[in-house]
Write a protein that holds these residues in place. Structure first.
Motif, PDB file in Angstrom:
ATOM      1  N   GLY A 253       0.805  -1.215   0.000  1.00  0.00           N
ATOM      2  CA  GLY A 253       0.000   0.000   0.000  1.00  0.00           C
ATOM      3  C   GLY A 253       0.838   1.264   0.000  1.00  0.00           C
ATOM      4  O   GLY A 253       2.068   1.216   0.004  1.00  0.00           O
ATOM      5  N   PRO A 254       0.160   2.411  -0.004  1.00  0.00           N
ATOM      6  CA  PRO A 254       0.860   3.698  -0.058  1.00  0.00           C
ATOM      7  C   PRO A 254       1.800   3.892   1.129  1.00  0.00           C
ATOM      8  O   PRO A 254       1.562   3.390   2.229  1.00  0.00           O
ATOM      9  CB  PRO A 254      -0.292   4.721  -0.014  1.00  0.00           C
ATOM     10  CG  PRO A 254      -1.500   3.964  -0.463  1.00  0.00           C
ATOM     11  CD  PRO A 254      -1.302   2.559   0.004  1.00  0.00           C
ATOM     12  N   VAL A 255       2.845   4.658   0.893  1.00  0.00           N
ATOM     13  CA  VAL A 255       3.874   4.845   1.914  1.00  0.00           C
ATOM     14  C   VAL A 255       3.429   5.784   3.033  1.00  0.00           C
ATOM     15  O   VAL A 255       3.891   5.646   4.176  1.00  0.00           O
ATOM     16  CB  VAL A 255       5.190   5.351   1.275  1.00  0.00           C
ATOM     17  CG1 VAL A 255       5.028   6.770   0.751  1.00  0.00           C
ATOM     18  CG2 VAL A 255       6.347   5.277   2.246  1.00  0.00           C
ATOM     19  N   ALA A 256       2.561   6.720   2.724  1.00  0.00           N
ATOM     20  CA  ALA A 256       2.165   7.723   3.712  1.00  0.00           C
ATOM     21  C   ALA A 256       1.573   7.057   4.952  1.00  0.00           C
ATOM     22  O   ALA A 256       0.676   6.211   4.859  1.00  0.00           O
ATOM     23  CB  ALA A 256       1.157   8.692   3.100  1.00  0.00           C
ATOM     24  N   GLY A 257       2.094   7.416   6.099  1.00  0.00           N
ATOM     25  CA  GLY A 257       1.572   6.901   7.356  1.00  0.00           C
ATOM     26  C   GLY A 257       2.191   5.613   7.853  1.00  0.00           C
ATOM     27  O   GLY A 257       1.944   5.204   8.992  1.00  0.00           O
ATOM     28  N   LYS A 258       3.005   4.962   7.047  1.00  0.00           N
ATOM     29  CA  LYS A 258       3.633   3.710   7.488  1.00  0.00           C
ATOM     30  C   LYS A 258       4.700   3.994   8.551  1.00  0.00           C
ATOM     31  O   LYS A 258       5.454   4.953   8.444  1.00  0.00           O
ATOM     32  CB  LYS A 258       4.294   2.982   6.316  1.00  0.00           C
ATOM     33  CG  LYS A 258       3.340   2.301   5.359  1.00  0.00           C
ATOM     34  CD  LYS A 258       4.142   1.529   4.305  1.00  0.00           C
ATOM     35  CE  LYS A 258       3.243   0.784   3.337  1.00  0.00           C
ATOM     36  NZ  LYS A 258       4.028   0.036   2.322  1.00  0.00           N
ATOM     37  N   LYS A 259       4.764   3.121   9.545  1.00  0.00           N
ATOM     38  CA  LYS A 259       5.818   3.204  10.560  1.00  0.00           C
ATOM     39  C   LYS A 259       7.003   2.309  10.223  1.00  0.00           C
ATOM     40  O   LYS A 259       8.109   2.512  10.727  1.00  0.00           O
ATOM     41  CB  LYS A 259       5.260   2.798  11.925  1.00  0.00           C
ATOM     42  CG  LYS A 259       4.264   3.764  12.505  1.00  0.00           C
ATOM     43  CD  LYS A 259       4.941   4.918  13.238  1.00  0.00           C
ATOM     44  CE  LYS A 259       5.485   4.494  14.575  1.00  0.00           C
ATOM     45  NZ  LYS A 259       6.051   5.627  15.336  1.00  0.00           N
ATOM     46  N   ILE A 260       6.768   1.296   9.384  1.00  0.00           N
ATOM     47  CA  ILE A 260       7.819   0.363   8.988  1.00  0.00           C
ATOM     48  C   ILE A 260       7.837   0.312   7.462  1.00  0.00           C
ATOM     49  O   ILE A 260       6.830  -0.024   6.838  1.00  0.00           O
ATOM     50  CB  ILE A 260       7.585  -1.031   9.585  1.00  0.00           C
ATOM     51  CG1 ILE A 260       7.623  -0.969  11.119  1.00  0.00           C
ATOM     52  CG2 ILE A 260       8.619  -2.030   9.067  1.00  0.00           C
ATOM     53  CD1 ILE A 260       7.203  -2.249  11.807  1.00  0.00           C
TER      54      ILE A 260
END
Length: 448
Positions: A253-260
């Motif tokens: 999924g999209p990168v925005a908001g990922k912690k890892i």
């Protein structure tokens, strides 16, 4: 020809940006993108570049390079490698701390920034290096103007292997910024080296490298890093994924908001273990290039957003060193002059779309690192741009290599495209094979 002007009108370029392609003009003034539109008029004194038939992309933001300065400058330096990067369409780089002395104090980090300010053709940032015992220094890292903290959870240079569990937990708990990790399990690798030494002696074939730096060693370390990040809430970015096994550790999924998040490198997207037969130690790197099925799985993971960005891990060594026996042949290969061309070849082959390449080499890097006003073609943003001709092949020739080490792993390969021009913070640094007079790039800022 490139020069000292910083006002340009790029006319009728096919802009590739934010998932779309469109033909438009781009006006650059005072280092920034002043206007994007059709039939723009050039103000007085503005140089017009006819880009009809060319594609305009955001410049490659390379989040992992080794430019070898200070202390290892027989192999490379910031000036030589950043110049090669600009010729290849890279406008921004983030450089690693395993130099001599290693970048493990704030004082040494700022010394490197001073080098960048005086020597780098491209925009730059430098990682702070974590060790087993420099936590108090690490806490002083300023997330506003330092790209991240680098943790070597695998073999490394000097005192930079972090192998104490409590030290790792403390780093993950207290790092003020993103943690970027090299993940390989050293005890497993050392045990494998002993087995292969007994089997082959000192001259282990290059093709055995991925068996020594094994997939199990990668997975054990990567899974440990992910576990620690989940337990501590750390912002984790795992560098140079090489196995299909590790992909289960990351969410698509999209990168925005990922912690890892995770990265793939150009050489792992291109080469496979079959290439050791012809390339030998020229493609020896850590973590190792593995099977074709691993390579294909990494390509697919990029498409689905399980891997978020593409980088190079540009790591030059002298060519004569690559002819040494296994244990003394260093790991790493130079790439920044051809990295964008590699990705554009993969577009030509139908592996990726042009929009996906732009997303992974620029947009997502900017989003992942929270880079201020770069990585997109937007009005008001810094003009970090590359013009490419998708229909102009070029061959990687030894006498055109700009790396200080003087060789390339793609030597003799004909690429399907060519970089025509590179703008760094609004300055046309490279155009049609010629460089402007040197001016330094800018230190990155981050919205953190």
């Amino acid at each position: 020809m490139p020069g000292t002007r910083n006002a340009f009108l790029i006319s009728q370029a096919t802009i590739v940006n934010e998932g779309q392609q469109s033909v438009a003009d781009v006006l650059i003034e005072n280092g920034r993108i002043a206007c994007i539109g059709n039939n723009l008029s050039a103000p007085e004194g503005v140089e017009v570049i006819d880009a009809k038939g060319l594609h305009l992309l955001p410049g490659f933001i390379d989040d992992q390079v080794h430019f070898r300065e200070p202390g290892l400058t027989s192999k490379a330096d910031i000036e030589s490698e950043s110049k090669a990067a600009v010729a290849g369409g890279t406008t921004t780089f983030m450089e690693m701390p395993n130099v001599k002395p290693p970048t493990v104090t704030i004082e040494r980090l700022e010394e490197k920034y001073a080098l960048g300010a005086s020597k780098s053709w491209a925009n730059y940032s430098f990682y702070f290096g974590a060790t087993n015992d420099n936590l108090q220094e690490l806490k002083k890292v300023n997330p506003r103007n330092v790209c991240g903290v680098k943790v070597f959870m695998g073999s490394s240079t000097g005192n930079m292997l972090v192998d104490e569990e409590q030290a790792l937990r403390d780093i993950f708990t207290h790092s003020p910024t993103l943690i970027a990790t090299h993940c390989e399990d050293t005890p497993m690798i050392k045990a494998n080296e002993e087995k292969w030494l007994e089997k082959f002696g000192e001259d282990i074939p290059a093709a055995e490298h991925p068996n020594i730096r094994s997939r199990e060693a990668c997975y054990k370390s990567s899974s440990m890093a992910v576990k620690l990040a989940k337990e501590t809430g750390a912002r984790l970015h795992i560098l140079h994924i090489t196995t299909a096994d590790e992909l289960e550790l990351f969410e698509p999924g999209p990168v925005a908001g990922k912690k890892i998040t995770a990265e793939a490198c150009t050489h792992h997207l291109w080469f496979s273990e079959e290439d050791y037969a012809t390339k030998g130690h020229y493609i020896k790197c850590n973590p190792a290039i593995k099977t074709q099925s691993d390579r294909d799985a990494i390509r697919q993971a990029l498409i689905e957003g399980r891997i978020d960005v593409v980088a190079t891990d540009h790591a030059p060594h002298l060519e004569e060193e690559k002819h040494n026996p296994y244990f003394s042949a260093p790991a790493g290969l130079p790439q920044v002059q051809q990295s964008l061309s590699v990705l554009l070849d993969l577009v030509k082959q139908g592996v990726f779309t042009l929009e996906q390449v732009v997303e992974k080499m620029a947009h997502n890097v900017a989003t992942l690192y929270e880079i201020e006003e770069r990585g997109y073609i937007r009005e008001g943003y810094w003009a970090d741009l590359v013009l490419v001709d998708l229909n102009k092949p070029h061959t990687d020739l030894k006498d055109e290599v700009l790396y200080k080490c003087g060789w390339s792993p793609w030597e003799g390969h004909e690429f399907s495209s060519s970089v025509i021009g590179t703008f760094v913070s609004g300055e046309l640094k490279y155009y049609q094979g010629e460089f402007a007079d040197f001016t330094p790039g800018q230190r990155l800022l981050f919205n953190r």
